[in-house]
Design a protein around this motif. Structure first.
Motif, mmCIF file in Angstrom:
data_model
loop_
_atom_site.group_PDB
_atom_site.id
_atom_site.type_symbol
_atom_site.label_atom_id
_atom_site.label_comp_id
_atom_site.label_asym_id
_atom_site.label_seq_id
_atom_site.Cartn_x
_atom_site.Cartn_y
_atom_site.Cartn_z
ATOM 1 N N GLY B 283 0.926 -1.045 0.010
ATOM 2 C CA GLY B 283 0.068 0.163 0.090
ATOM 3 C C GLY B 283 0.832 1.176 -0.501
ATOM 4 N N VAL B 284 2.086 1.741 1.052
ATOM 5 C CA VAL B 284 2.199 2.390 1.612
ATOM 6 C C VAL B 284 2.782 3.116 0.517
ATOM 7 N N LEU B 285 4.240 1.548 0.553
ATOM 8 C CA LEU B 285 5.684 1.884 -0.442
ATOM 9 C C LEU B 285 5.510 2.157 -1.658
ATOM 10 N N ALA B 286 4.298 1.263 -1.936
ATOM 11 C CA ALA B 286 3.654 0.854 -2.882
ATOM 12 C C ALA B 286 3.406 2.155 -4.233
ATOM 13 N N GLY B 287 3.004 2.972 -3.411
ATOM 14 C CA GLY B 287 2.302 3.975 -3.202
ATOM 15 C C GLY B 287 3.277 5.066 -3.817
ATOM 16 N N VAL B 288 3.850 5.021 -2.587
ATOM 17 C CA VAL B 288 4.806 6.475 -2.693
ATOM 18 C C VAL B 288 5.732 6.516 -4.136
ATOM 19 N N GLY B 289 6.408 5.093 -4.191
ATOM 20 C CA GLY B 289 7.295 4.990 -5.330
ATOM 21 C C GLY B 289 6.571 5.213 -6.710
ATOM 22 N N ALA B 290 5.185 5.019 -6.559
ATOM 23 C CA ALA B 290 4.220 4.937 -7.684
ATOM 24 C C ALA B 290 4.803 6.338 -7.899
ATOM 25 N N VAL B 291 4.580 7.545 -7.740
ATOM 26 C CA VAL B 291 4.251 8.836 -7.808
ATOM 27 C C VAL B 291 6.116 9.160 -7.524
ATOM 28 N N VAL B 292 6.742 9.011 -6.754
ATOM 29 C CA VAL B 292 8.005 9.624 -6.930
ATOM 30 C C VAL B 292 8.884 8.920 -8.190
ATOM 31 N N VAL B 293 8.900 7.466 -8.310
ATOM 32 C CA VAL B 293 9.635 7.137 -9.578
ATOM 33 C C VAL B 293 9.945 7.687 -10.721
ATOM 34 N N PHE B 294 8.106 8.496 -10.968
ATOM 35 C CA PHE B 294 8.160 9.524 -12.174
ATOM 36 C C PHE B 294 8.694 10.975 -12.343
ATOM 37 N N LEU B 295 9.126 11.101 -10.809
ATOM 38 C CA LEU B 295 9.618 13.201 -10.640
ATOM 39 C C LEU B 295 11.064 12.847 -11.595
ATOM 40 N N PRO B 296 12.164 11.742 -12.141
ATOM 41 C CA PRO B 296 13.075 12.652 -12.090
ATOM 42 C C PRO B 296 12.743 12.838 -13.902
ATOM 43 N N GLN B 297 11.845 12.058 -14.339
ATOM 44 C CA GLN B 297 11.048 12.598 -15.857
ATOM 45 C C GLN B 297 10.158 13.871 -15.985
ATOM 46 N N ILE B 298 9.545 13.577 -14.172
ATOM 47 C CA ILE B 298 8.596 15.103 -14.758
ATOM 48 C C ILE B 298 10.163 16.458 -14.232
ATOM 49 N N LEU B 299 10.763 16.460 -13.689
ATOM 50 C CA LEU B 299 11.794 17.467 -13.378
ATOM 51 C C LEU B 299 12.886 17.882 -15.112
ATOM 52 N N ILE B 300 13.149 16.518 -15.206
ATOM 53 C CA ILE B 300 13.771 17.253 -17.136
ATOM 54 C C ILE B 300 12.495 17.889 -17.622
ATOM 55 N N LEU B 301 11.984 17.317 -17.432
ATOM 56 C CA LEU B 301 10.579 17.470 -18.260
ATOM 57 C C LEU B 301 10.222 19.569 -18.427
ATOM 58 N N PHE B 302 10.034 19.828 -17.233
ATOM 59 C CA PHE B 302 9.667 20.902 -16.257
ATOM 60 C C PHE B 302 11.055 21.477 -16.505
ATOM 61 N N ALA B 303 12.320 20.702 -16.979
ATOM 62 C CA ALA B 303 13.668 22.100 -16.841
ATOM 63 C C ALA B 303 13.638 22.839 -18.638
ATOM 64 N N PHE B 304 13.044 22.077 -19.549
ATOM 65 C CA PHE B 304 13.114 22.517 -20.740
ATOM 66 C C PHE B 304 11.753 22.731 -20.640
#
Lengths: 84, 622
Positions: B283-304
């Motif tokens: 529940g918790v770790l899988a849920g947190v992981g599901a969000v945080v795992v996209f952070l690198p992509q989102i940060l790179i996209l936002f930087a652009f």
């Protein structure tokens, strides 16, 4: 007010031709659009020039107005009359 | 407010106000540094940026960065906030004590007009004549003292990106803010044209030299807006951006996944097997992981995206794309939110706030989930890996080609959806496309970093809470009731999720989906990529992660006929299941109607696409 025969709009400007704005929406057909144009610096006596036309059909256009460049579609540009 | 009032000086509220592209946000960042708070105005979803500013006389004021606007007659929710804040009409917000009007020295005529509109309001007003360095570069000289005398307001020359003029600005503010709160301003009915003329006269009088302004910008535009080179360059930039988003993010995403897996393993070692462990791990770790795992992509996209916005290129991209967007009843402004949606629809939907027409904005929100977000990639990767042979088609690989077709199908689906929506649900005349093309500028590192930070925390805060909550809910659905002692099938089949899947099976059978897929789609509601781990669960694999994705691929190959696999891919082009997207849509549209509509139309489209694909594939003998 000079009474020119056929009013010329920005759309009729040739490439590189600079003209002075004569009137904006003189017929009062789009008062809201006229206000927005005014806010962006389109006003009587201000020089305008078409800088670029978008690919695929030349609409919208990028117009230099005073010190700004503004992109607008040709239907809106048709509201802006320029001195002959 | 019932806080005990000690002998503290009142902290005055100061707002930065100005036209778009005046450098307002840069000035705000320079004045407040990292001491800023990003939140929301109550009731509306416009971002509220506030920070603390110490004045030279010791007082500390609250500095608020109000959305850029051309006048006090608002066109978009953003601009309405600016007007309401100035007039002290926002509930829960303290009325303003002073305004800093930020104006662009290279565009004095237009920006002065807005200052003249603000002046009769009666609030203490300080003019920040910003970007004087760029004006000097263009050969424009401005006599600031004369300007100050003519408009009757203090004028301070600033260069926000170089932190120049900030002290003088503080002194002018300290001199302007009295001890008592000023009276609330009343609406002044200014005559736009008269103000415009006055602004031009003043500008003519104070400009000591009129250089060939924007020479550089015009030269760059010669290439960027060229009918041939322009679209080509845009294509190249987008291609490079997506390459970067996916290849640069790969390593950090791997670390995050490994970190979550390590935490789960540590928990499994520390706790006895049971409900608590399952709640924490699945529940918790899988849920947190599901969000945080996209952070690198989102940060790179936002930087652009931030770099493209700050450099002034985004307005050019909107110009180039306007024609295509007009074809489906949208305008070029919708391009930016849709671009963000390729990483994740949530930041994309949040970015629609700048679209001035409510109908355009709604249409853009509704089609944003059709942009292939990165959560679909794990699903595509597994199914393509299992069913599409890795052979070459001309110079391309077949697997890559299929992935490209799926992206393309999403874009075409979005254009088609917009076309239909604009003629039915969001019918109405298209608003005019009118966009200032700002001069080109190098993005400033500080502004990039602060912009990135505020968008990343906004994403984590909003998406995180929703995804975490829904993952725990779906974990509960997939865990209860528990299987009987003599269970011979995977536990999920006995759970509520399994029963919902059973119930859904007849619905999905006509499009070639089996019971296992129907069950996997239920926990897949949390986030699309959860469908992969859910498939792993129904096919009785304990843990589907990078290492044993291969075993899931083997299982799927033996369990699914090819038409089913293709139908599953087609389903995910439209797939409605993403609770976070629906929740953010509910927030941004302030109604339940639109998220429900969004779900229904995406479901119908996904169903039709999957069914069509399935039956065509069967008919073709695949």
């Amino acid at each position: 007010m000079p009474s020119t025969a056929v009013p010329r709009t920005i759309n009729a400007l040739a490439a590189g031709e600079v003209a002075l704005i004569a009137a904006i929406d003189p017929a009062g057909q789009a008062p809201d659009a006229a206000i927005r144009l005014c806010e962006l610096g389109f006003d009587e006596g201000v020089p305008v020039e078409i800088l670029h036309r978008a690919p695929f059909g030349g609409d919208p256009i990028a117009v230099r107005v005073g010190n700004m460049v503004v992109a607008l579609r040709r239907d809106m540009a048709g509201l802006i009359e320029v001195a002959a | 407010m019932n806080a005990p009032v000690l002998n503290l000086a009142r902290s005055p509220v100061v707002a930065l106000v100005g036209n778009p592209n005046a450098g307002k946000t840069s000035l705000f960042n320079a004045l407040t540094g990292s001491r800023q708070k990003v939140g929301n105005y109550p009731g509306v979803t416009v971002e509220r940026k506030a920070g603390r500013l110490a004045l030279p006389d010791g007082r500390v004021c609250d500095l608020i960065d109000l959305p850029g606007t051309y006048s006090l007659s608002p066109r978009s929710p953003d601009e309405a906030v600016t007007r309401d804040a100035i007039f002290g009409r926002i509930a829960g917000e303290k009325p303003l004590d002073a305004i800093v009007a930020v104006i662009d020295a290279t565009n004095l005529r237009n920006h002065l007009r807005f200052v003249l509109e603000l002046k009769p309001l009666g609030l203490p007003l300080v003019v920040a004549l910003n970007m004087v360095d760029l004006a000097a570069r263009d050969g424009i000289g401005i006599d600031a003292a004369r300007l100050s005398a003519l408009i009757g307001l203090p004028v301070v020359e600033t260069v926000a990106v170089r932190k120049r003029g900030l002290e003088a600005l503080g002194q002018a503010l300290a001199a302007g803010i009295g001890d008592a709160a000023p009276a609330l301003p009343v609406v002044a009915a200014g005559d736009l044209k008269a103000l415009q003329k006055q602004a031009r006269q003043i500008a003519n009088a104070v400009e000591t030299a009129t250089g060939s302004a924007r020479r550089w910008s015009q030269r760059i535009d010669g290439v960027v807006l060229h009918p041939l080179a322009g679209p080509l360059l845009l294509g190249l930039i987008l291609f490079f951006m997506f390459q970067a988003v996916f290849s640069w993010a790969e390593a950090p995403m791997g670390w995050i996944e490994a970190g979550i897996a390590a935490l789960q393993a540590a928990m499994a070692g520390a706790l006895p097997p049971g409900i608590l462990l399952s709640l924490i791990n699945d529940g918790v770790l899988a849920g947190v992981g599901a969000v945080v795992v996209f952070l690198p992509q989102i940060l790179i996209l936002f930087a652009f995206i931030i770099a493209l916005e700050q450099s002034g290129y985004m307005a050019r991209a909107a110009f180039l794309m306007d024609r295509l967007m007009a074809g489906v009843g949208l305008n070029g402004r919708a391009f930016i939110p849709l671009l963000s949606s390729f990483a994740c629809a949530i930041p994309g939907i949040m970015a629609t706030r700048t679209i001035d027409s409510p109908r355009d904005r709604l249409t853009t929100i509704l089609i944003a989930p059709l942009m292939t977000c990165s959560a679909r990639l794990p699903v595509y990767a597994v199914v393509i890996g299992a069913f599409i042979p890795a052979r070459a088609v001309g110079p391309f690989g077949l697997q890559g080609l299929v992935l490209f077709i799926l992206y393309l199908a999403g874009i075409l689906g979005a254009l088609l959806a917009a076309f239909v929506l604009r003629r039915t649900v969001t019918k109405g005349s298209a608003p005019p496309f009118l966009l200032e093309m700002p001069k080109y500028q190098w993005p400033a590192a500080r502004d990039m970093a602060l912009g990135l930070y505020s968008r990343a925390t906004a994403f984590l805060g909003r998406a995180g809470t929703i995804i975490l909550g829904s993952t725990i809910l779906l974990w509960a659905l997939a865990s209860w009731p528990q299987p009987p002692a003599d269970a011979d099938r995977p536990p999920i089949e006995y759970s509520l999720a399994g029963r919902i899947g059973d119930g859904l099976e007849p619905l999905f059978a006509p499009i070639g989906f089996n019971k296992e897929i129907a069950i996997a789609l239920v926990p897949g509601m949390a986030a699309r990529e959860v469908a992969v781990s859910a498939l792993g669960t129904v096919y009785a694999l304990n843990d589907v992660s990078e290492e044993n994705a291969d075993s899931l691929i083997q299982r799927l190959r033996s369990a699914w006929p090819l038409p089913t696999a293709l139908a599953f891919l087609a389903w995910f082009v439209f797939a409605p299941q993403c609770i976070s997207t629906l929740a953010i849509t509910r927030r941004e549209t302030a109604s339940w109607r639109w998220p429900i509509f969004m779900f229904a139309y995406l479901f119908a489209a996904a169903y039709a696409a999957a069914g069509l694909t399935y039956h065509l594939a069967v008919a073709a003998g695949l």
